[in-house]
Design a protein around this motif. Structure first.
Motif, PDB file in Angstrom:
ATOM      1  N   ALA A  19       0.763  -1.120   0.119  1.00  0.00           N
ATOM      2  CA  ALA A  19       0.284   0.005   0.024  1.00  0.00           C
ATOM      3  C   ALA A  19       0.966   1.032   0.032  1.00  0.00           C
ATOM      4  N   ARG A  20       1.843   1.328   0.740  1.00  0.00           N
ATOM      5  CA  ARG A  20       2.650   2.366   0.888  1.00  0.00           C
ATOM      6  C   ARG A  20       3.471   2.606  -0.467  1.00  0.00           C
ATOM      7  N   ARG A  21       4.217   1.454  -1.150  1.00  0.00           N
ATOM      8  CA  ARG A  21       4.648   1.618  -2.262  1.00  0.00           C
ATOM      9  C   ARG A  21       3.649   2.214  -3.404  1.00  0.00           C
ATOM     10  N   THR A  22       2.523   1.702  -3.518  1.00  0.00           N
ATOM     11  CA  THR A  22       1.522   2.213  -4.423  1.00  0.00           C
ATOM     12  C   THR A  22       1.296   3.607  -4.237  1.00  0.00           C
ATOM     13  N   MET A  23       1.164   4.267  -3.010  1.00  0.00           N
ATOM     14  CA  MET A  23       0.845   5.540  -2.717  1.00  0.00           C
ATOM     15  C   MET A  23       1.891   6.460  -3.052  1.00  0.00           C
ATOM     16  N   LEU A  24       3.112   6.139  -2.848  1.00  0.00           N
ATOM     17  CA  LEU A  24       4.387   6.970  -3.196  1.00  0.00           C
ATOM     18  C   LEU A  24       4.833   6.940  -4.541  1.00  0.00           C
ATOM     19  N   ASP A  25       4.474   5.645  -5.345  1.00  0.00           N
ATOM     20  CA  ASP A  25       4.627   5.550  -6.595  1.00  0.00           C
ATOM     21  C   ASP A  25       3.728   6.470  -7.421  1.00  0.00           C
ATOM     22  N   ALA A  26       2.712   6.695  -6.898  1.00  0.00           N
ATOM     23  CA  ALA A  26       1.555   7.372  -7.695  1.00  0.00           C
ATOM     24  C   ALA A  26       1.810   8.749  -7.493  1.00  0.00           C
ATOM     25  N   ALA A 251     -10.215  22.708  -4.640  1.00  0.00           N
ATOM     26  CA  ALA A 251      -9.345  23.747  -3.793  1.00  0.00           C
ATOM     27  C   ALA A 251      -8.178  23.093  -3.285  1.00  0.00           C
ATOM     28  N   ALA A 252      -7.883  21.892  -3.367  1.00  0.00           N
ATOM     29  CA  ALA A 252      -6.979  21.126  -2.492  1.00  0.00           C
ATOM     30  C   ALA A 252      -6.031  20.257  -3.339  1.00  0.00           C
ATOM     31  N   ASP A 253      -4.937  19.877  -2.988  1.00  0.00           N
ATOM     32  CA  ASP A 253      -3.940  19.007  -3.585  1.00  0.00           C
ATOM     33  C   ASP A 253      -4.189  17.659  -2.962  1.00  0.00           C
ATOM     34  N   ALA A 254      -4.600  17.413  -1.840  1.00  0.00           N
ATOM     35  CA  ALA A 254      -5.155  16.198  -1.130  1.00  0.00           C
ATOM     36  C   ALA A 254      -6.371  16.572  -0.393  1.00  0.00           C
ATOM     37  N   ALA A 293      -9.258   3.762   2.042  1.00  0.00           N
ATOM     38  CA  ALA A 293      -9.340   4.060   0.668  1.00  0.00           C
ATOM     39  C   ALA A 293      -8.284   5.049   0.079  1.00  0.00           C
ATOM     40  N   PHE A 294      -7.562   4.915  -0.959  1.00  0.00           N
ATOM     41  CA  PHE A 294      -6.625   5.712  -1.634  1.00  0.00           C
ATOM     42  C   PHE A 294      -6.885   5.927  -3.112  1.00  0.00           C
ATOM     43  N   GLY A 295      -7.200   7.024  -3.421  1.00  0.00           N
ATOM     44  CA  GLY A 295      -7.308   7.330  -4.846  1.00  0.00           C
ATOM     45  C   GLY A 295      -7.373   8.584  -5.398  1.00  0.00           C
ATOM     46  N   ARG A 296      -8.085   8.997  -6.391  1.00  0.00           N
ATOM     47  CA  ARG A 296      -7.909  10.317  -7.164  1.00  0.00           C
ATOM     48  C   ARG A 296      -9.241  10.914  -7.226  1.00  0.00           C
ATOM     49  N   ILE A 297      -9.540  12.085  -7.028  1.00  0.00           N
ATOM     50  CA  ILE A 297     -10.932  12.868  -7.400  1.00  0.00           C
ATOM     51  C   ILE A 297     -10.384  14.330  -8.166  1.00  0.00           C
ATOM     52  N   TRP A 301      -5.515  14.229  -4.554  1.00  0.00           N
ATOM     53  CA  TRP A 301      -5.292  12.721  -4.110  1.00  0.00           C
ATOM     54  C   TRP A 301      -6.482  12.566  -2.942  1.00  0.00           C
ATOM     55  N   LEU A 302      -7.005  11.562  -2.760  1.00  0.00           N
ATOM     56  CA  LEU A 302      -7.921  11.317  -1.521  1.00  0.00           C
ATOM     57  C   LEU A 302      -7.615  10.169  -0.688  1.00  0.00           C
ATOM     58  N   PHE A 303      -7.522  10.484   0.550  1.00  0.00           N
ATOM     59  CA  PHE A 303      -7.208   9.409   1.312  1.00  0.00           C
ATOM     60  C   PHE A 303      -8.420   9.256   2.410  1.00  0.00           C
ATOM     61  N   GLY A 304      -9.343   8.261   2.198  1.00  0.00           N
ATOM     62  CA  GLY A 304     -10.459   7.899   2.881  1.00  0.00           C
ATOM     63  C   GLY A 304     -10.058   7.193   4.233  1.00  0.00           C
TER      64      GLY A 304
END
Length: 415
Positions: A19-26, A251-254, A293-297, A301-304
């Motif tokens: 999970a950490r690698r997926t997030m940092l790579d993205a 409005a935000a980056d994350a 949850a981790f993804g993009r809107i 980037w969105l962290f649920g």
């Protein structure tokens, strides 16, 4: 009907390392920078290398109070008496040079007088009138700080990607640098979701709880020196959540949410992420904090994060914080060492996921030991307030016996 163990690991859950690698790579760092006064730079991230404009120190100088002299004048055995011909102070150099049989009284930080090649501390000498006796054994370069010893002209003093700390401010000031180029602050929006969430300042209704998550997340984000957008509490209503998420993403980056990512009928965050953007994952093999949850809107980037307060803190500090560092342009990412200590109590654990137990690291006079907290429920916020570390049990770890060594992650420097 088959009843499953809620604590049993599921092969579909993503290991924390993956999970950490997926997030940092993205994630890629934000673009944009500004030049700000040095006095405002604490906590900001350098946009480019800072190069020393001159040698540091700028000249050979004396590291101690004492006497500057020539090593060639010292007898190989026994004492040597030399004549004192002047004094050098910090900021006021000796006007002449040191010749044969001579010494100059010097203070710490004074320019090393020409001709001298060492400094003997005052306490090692014996003065009589205008002469001083020196012991044998001194060597060339003793108690002398050479020009450029700290930094050579043109050398990078600080590298791009560094989050500026107090010592960095002092270093930059010593170079005469009044302004620095820093990355723009990242913009982070936080949203609490749930019909049961109540804002502090009013009486609780039936089934309501106060919104603690926004306060812990706000405090954590302020330490990262972000531009914070607090969007308050949004009810479990698809239309309201859709509107809030779209506004946050613009409005935000994350965007960081708490609550609404599990499998309940009113948990809409994952559904909205799927419809408005993309979901990279939403279940991680950790405890507490499995539903994350981790993804993009849009462009954000969105962290649920989960709704339980301890799960929020574990998810944030074990996963989200490093992604925010990466987004802000911090390079390299902070390293948080794991210590090892014997655990004073047994721990039950099934294999298959990484667990973070609140614990107390203490010294009982016979060395450092760690004691897990009595209450490990993900809703017991007091348990983390009373702890000073996590016991980190990797996914392949089973039960822990009393006295067995475990890995410990200190809160100091983390929380």
């Amino acid at each position: 009907m088959t009843i499953t163990d809620p604590d049993a690991a599921d092969a579909s859950w993503l290991p924390i390392a993956d999970a950490r690698r997926t997030m940092l790579d993205a994630v890629r760092p934000v673009t944009g920078w500004e030049s700000i006064p040095l006095s405002d730079a604490l906590g900001r991230v350098l946009d480019r290398d800072v190069v020393a404009p001159f040698d540091v120190p700028a000249h050979d100088n004396c590291a101690m109070d004492g006497y500057a002299l020539r090593a060639a004048d010292l007898a190989p055995a026994g004492g040597t008496r030399l004549t004192v011909v002047g004094t050098a102070l910090a900021g006021k150099a000796f006007s002449g040079s040191v010749g044969a049989g001579q010494a100059v009284r010097v203070m710490t930080g004074a320019v090393l007088p020409p001709g001298a090649d060492l400094v003997v501390p005052q306490e090692s000498t014996h003065a009589e009138g205008d002469t001083v006796e020196f012991p044998a054994g001194a060597r060339v370069g003793q108690n002398v700080r050479r020009a450029g010893e700290d930094l050579a002209r043109g050398q990078a003093a600080l590298r791009a990607g560094r989050r500026i700390g107090p010592a960095d401010l002092g270093l930059l000031a010593s170079l005469g640098i009044a302004e620095v180029a820093v990355r723009r602050r990242i913009r982070v929006a936080i949203v609490s979701t749930g019909d049961e969430i109540a804002s502090i300042g009013r009486a609780l209704g039936p089934g309501e709880i106060y919104d603690s998550n926004r306060y812990t997340l706000t405090a954590a984000l302020r330490r990262l020196d972000v531009e914070l957008l607090d969007l308050g509490v949004v009810r479990d209503d698809p239309v309201a959540l859709d509107h809030a998420f779209r506004n946050a993403a613009e409005a935000a980056d994350a965007v960081i949410t708490s609550g609404g990512v599990s499998v309940g009928e009113a948990d809409f965050v994952k559904q909205l992420m799927t419809r408005l953007g993309a979901v990279h994952f939403w279940k991680i093999a950790i405890k507490p904090g499995r539903p994350m949850a981790f993804g993009r809107i849009g462009n954000a980037w969105l962290f649920g994060l989960p709704g339980n307060p301890v799960a929020v803190m574990v998810s944030f500090y074990q996963l989200v914080i490093d992604v925010l560092h990466r987004l802000a342009g911090v390079d390299p990412l902070p390293v948080r060492p794991l210590l090892t200590a014997p655990c004073v109590a047994p721990i039950r654990k099934g294999k298959g996921r990484t667990e973070f137990l609140r614990a107390l690291l203490f010294d009982d006079g016979d060395g450092w030991k760690v004691k897990p907290g009595a209450q490990q429920g993900s809703g017991v916020l007091r348990s983390i307030a009373e702890a000073n570390c996590f016991i980190v049990l990797p996914e392949d770890q089973g039960n822990v016996a009393a006295g067995e060594a475990v890995q410990v992650q200190l809160f100091d420097g983390l929380l």
